[in-house]
Motif scaffolding. Structure first.
Motif, PDB file in Angstrom:
ATOM      1  N   LEU A 141     -44.590 -17.428  39.131  1.00  0.00           N
ATOM      2  CA  LEU A 141     -44.152 -17.462  37.736  1.00  0.00           C
ATOM      3  C   LEU A 141     -44.005 -16.050  37.198  1.00  0.00           C
ATOM      4  O   LEU A 141     -44.880 -15.208  37.426  1.00  0.00           O
ATOM      5  N   GLN A 142     -42.936 -15.793  36.486  1.00  0.00           N
ATOM      6  CA  GLN A 142     -42.766 -14.520  35.798  1.00  0.00           C
ATOM      7  C   GLN A 142     -42.695 -14.811  34.307  1.00  0.00           C
ATOM      8  O   GLN A 142     -41.794 -15.497  33.839  1.00  0.00           O
ATOM      9  N   VAL A 143     -43.695 -14.296  33.592  1.00  0.00           N
ATOM     10  CA  VAL A 143     -43.804 -14.498  32.150  1.00  0.00           C
ATOM     11  C   VAL A 143     -43.121 -13.329  31.442  1.00  0.00           C
ATOM     12  O   VAL A 143     -43.216 -12.180  31.879  1.00  0.00           O
ATOM     13  N   LYS A 144     -42.451 -13.629  30.344  1.00  0.00           N
ATOM     14  CA  LYS A 144     -41.751 -12.601  29.570  1.00  0.00           C
ATOM     15  C   LYS A 144     -42.719 -11.488  29.162  1.00  0.00           C
ATOM     16  O   LYS A 144     -43.880 -11.762  28.829  1.00  0.00           O
ATOM     17  N   PRO A 145     -42.260 -10.240  29.196  1.00  0.00           N
ATOM     18  CA  PRO A 145     -43.133  -9.097  28.877  1.00  0.00           C
ATOM     19  C   PRO A 145     -43.804  -9.232  27.508  1.00  0.00           C
ATOM     20  O   PRO A 145     -43.171  -9.629  26.522  1.00  0.00           O
ATOM     21  N   GLY A 146     -45.099  -8.928  27.492  1.00  0.00           N
ATOM     22  CA  GLY A 146     -45.872  -8.956  26.262  1.00  0.00           C
ATOM     23  C   GLY A 146     -46.374 -10.322  25.842  1.00  0.00           C
ATOM     24  O   GLY A 146     -47.085 -10.445  24.844  1.00  0.00           O
ATOM     25  N   GLU A 147     -46.042 -11.360  26.615  1.00  0.00           N
ATOM     26  CA  GLU A 147     -46.431 -12.724  26.242  1.00  0.00           C
ATOM     27  C   GLU A 147     -47.539 -13.288  27.133  1.00  0.00           C
ATOM     28  O   GLU A 147     -47.841 -14.470  27.087  1.00  0.00           O
ATOM     29  N   GLU A 148     -48.160 -12.422  27.920  1.00  0.00           N
ATOM     30  CA  GLU A 148     -49.164 -12.887  28.887  1.00  0.00           C
ATOM     31  C   GLU A 148     -50.356 -13.561  28.213  1.00  0.00           C
ATOM     32  O   GLU A 148     -50.797 -14.628  28.665  1.00  0.00           O
ATOM     33  N   ALA A 149     -50.904 -12.978  27.174  1.00  0.00           N
ATOM     34  CA  ALA A 149     -52.081 -13.564  26.511  1.00  0.00           C
ATOM     35  C   ALA A 149     -51.743 -14.917  25.906  1.00  0.00           C
ATOM     36  O   ALA A 149     -52.513 -15.883  26.043  1.00  0.00           O
ATOM     37  N   ALA A 150     -50.597 -15.018  25.263  1.00  0.00           N
ATOM     38  CA  ALA A 150     -50.168 -16.296  24.676  1.00  0.00           C
ATOM     39  C   ALA A 150     -49.920 -17.325  25.766  1.00  0.00           C
ATOM     40  O   ALA A 150     -50.246 -18.513  25.610  1.00  0.00           O
ATOM     41  N   TYR A 151     -49.356 -16.881  26.896  1.00  0.00           N
ATOM     42  CA  TYR A 151     -49.112 -17.784  28.021  1.00  0.00           C
ATOM     43  C   TYR A 151     -50.420 -18.338  28.570  1.00  0.00           C
ATOM     44  O   TYR A 151     -50.551 -19.536  28.792  1.00  0.00           O
ATOM     45  N   GLU A 152     -51.381 -17.471  28.786  1.00  0.00           N
ATOM     46  CA  GLU A 152     -52.660 -17.923  29.341  1.00  0.00           C
ATOM     47  C   GLU A 152     -53.342 -18.911  28.397  1.00  0.00           C
ATOM     48  O   GLU A 152     -53.941 -19.891  28.848  1.00  0.00           O
ATOM     49  N   LYS A 153     -53.238 -18.682  27.111  1.00  0.00           N
ATOM     50  CA  LYS A 153     -53.799 -19.625  26.136  1.00  0.00           C
ATOM     51  C   LYS A 153     -53.066 -20.964  26.219  1.00  0.00           C
ATOM     52  O   LYS A 153     -53.699 -22.028  26.260  1.00  0.00           O
ATOM     53  N   ALA A 154     -51.744 -20.928  26.266  1.00  0.00           N
ATOM     54  CA  ALA A 154     -50.954 -22.153  26.371  1.00  0.00           C
ATOM     55  C   ALA A 154     -51.244 -22.881  27.683  1.00  0.00           C
ATOM     56  O   ALA A 154     -51.309 -24.111  27.722  1.00  0.00           O
ATOM     57  N   GLU A 175     -45.093 -32.665  27.611  1.00  0.00           N
ATOM     58  CA  GLU A 175     -45.993 -31.774  26.861  1.00  0.00           C
ATOM     59  C   GLU A 175     -46.202 -30.461  27.607  1.00  0.00           C
ATOM     60  O   GLU A 175     -46.197 -29.380  27.006  1.00  0.00           O
ATOM     61  N   TRP A 176     -46.404 -30.539  28.917  1.00  0.00           N
ATOM     62  CA  TRP A 176     -46.549 -29.358  29.783  1.00  0.00           C
ATOM     63  C   TRP A 176     -45.334 -28.448  29.625  1.00  0.00           C
ATOM     64  O   TRP A 176     -45.448 -27.251  29.393  1.00  0.00           O
ATOM     65  N   LYS A 177     -44.171 -29.052  29.745  1.00  0.00           N
ATOM     66  CA  LYS A 177     -42.907 -28.329  29.650  1.00  0.00           C
ATOM     67  C   LYS A 177     -42.748 -27.668  28.278  1.00  0.00           C
ATOM     68  O   LYS A 177     -42.346 -26.502  28.189  1.00  0.00           O
ATOM     69  N   LYS A 178     -43.074 -28.393  27.231  1.00  0.00           N
ATOM     70  CA  LYS A 178     -42.942 -27.853  25.872  1.00  0.00           C
ATOM     71  C   LYS A 178     -43.849 -26.643  25.669  1.00  0.00           C
ATOM     72  O   LYS A 178     -43.450 -25.652  25.058  1.00  0.00           O
ATOM     73  N   LEU A 179     -45.050 -26.685  26.233  1.00  0.00           N
ATOM     74  CA  LEU A 179     -46.001 -25.591  26.082  1.00  0.00           C
ATOM     75  C   LEU A 179     -45.669 -24.369  26.935  1.00  0.00           C
ATOM     76  O   LEU A 179     -45.852 -23.225  26.498  1.00  0.00           O
ATOM     77  N   LEU A 180     -45.187 -24.579  28.160  1.00  0.00           N
ATOM     78  CA  LEU A 180     -45.102 -23.484  29.131  1.00  0.00           C
ATOM     79  C   LEU A 180     -43.707 -22.955  29.443  1.00  0.00           C
ATOM     80  O   LEU A 180     -43.539 -21.757  29.676  1.00  0.00           O
ATOM     81  N   HIS A 181     -42.712 -23.802  29.455  1.00  0.00           N
ATOM     82  CA  HIS A 181     -41.390 -23.372  29.912  1.00  0.00           C
ATOM     83  C   HIS A 181     -40.770 -22.250  29.081  1.00  0.00           C
ATOM     84  O   HIS A 181     -40.049 -21.411  29.642  1.00  0.00           O
ATOM     85  N   PRO A 182     -41.032 -22.156  27.774  1.00  0.00           N
ATOM     86  CA  PRO A 182     -40.442 -21.048  27.007  1.00  0.00           C
ATOM     87  C   PRO A 182     -40.913 -19.650  27.443  1.00  0.00           C
ATOM     88  O   PRO A 182     -40.260 -18.656  27.129  1.00  0.00           O
ATOM     89  N   PHE A 183     -42.003 -19.565  28.186  1.00  0.00           N
ATOM     90  CA  PHE A 183     -42.548 -18.271  28.605  1.00  0.00           C
ATOM     91  C   PHE A 183     -41.854 -17.681  29.834  1.00  0.00           C
ATOM     92  O   PHE A 183     -41.999 -16.494  30.111  1.00  0.00           O
ATOM     93  N   TYR A 184     -41.133 -18.495  30.614  1.00  0.00           N
ATOM     94  CA  TYR A 184     -40.645 -18.062  31.920  1.00  0.00           C
ATOM     95  C   TYR A 184     -39.278 -17.380  31.861  1.00  0.00           C
ATOM     96  O   TYR A 184     -38.347 -17.877  31.237  1.00  0.00           O
TER      97      TYR A 184
END
Length: 99
Positions: free
Chosen positions: A8-21, A74-83
C-alpha cells in the motif's frame, strides 16, 4: 490457508490519519466468516509505504465473502481514499517443504 498480501502507498502526509482509519476499519474485516488474522506493517525505508497481510481460510472467504459484504463497503469508505496509486492484491498458498 490463504495469505493475502497488499503493498500500500498512502498519500504523503496522511500516514497518521491512515493508521487511525485502519484501526477503525479492522473491525470490519475481522467480522467476516473465514477471516483468520491480519497485520499492517509500516516500511522503514519508504515514507507512506505499508504491507498488509491477511490470512483467510480460503480464497473465496476473501474474494466473495468479504468483497461482496456490507463490511467491505465500510472498509472501502474508510481506507480507499488514502491510496495513491491504488494497490494490487495478491494471494499466496504455503509451499510444503517436506519431501
Amino acid at each position: 490457508m490463504i495469505l493475502e498480501a497488499v503493498m500500500l502507498q498512502v498519500k504523503p502526509g496522511e500516514e497518521a490519519a491512515y493508521e487511525k482509519a485502519f484501526r477503525e476499519a479492522s473491525q470490519y474485516i475481522s467480522a467476516i466468516e473465514g477471516y483468520v488474522s491480519h497485520t499492517l506493517q509500516r516500511c522503514i525505508e519508504v515514507d507512506g509505504k505499508y504491507l498488509l497481510l491477511v490470512q483467510w481460510r480460503s480464497l473465496e472467504d476473501h474474494t466473495v465473502g468479504f468483497r461482496q459484504s456490507e463490511e467491505y463497503l465500510e472498509w472501502k469508505k474508510l481506507l480507499h481514499p488514502f491510496y495513491d496509486p491504488f494497490p494490487t492484491v495478491e494471494h499466496f498458498q504455503e509451499v510444503s517443504l517436506e519431501a
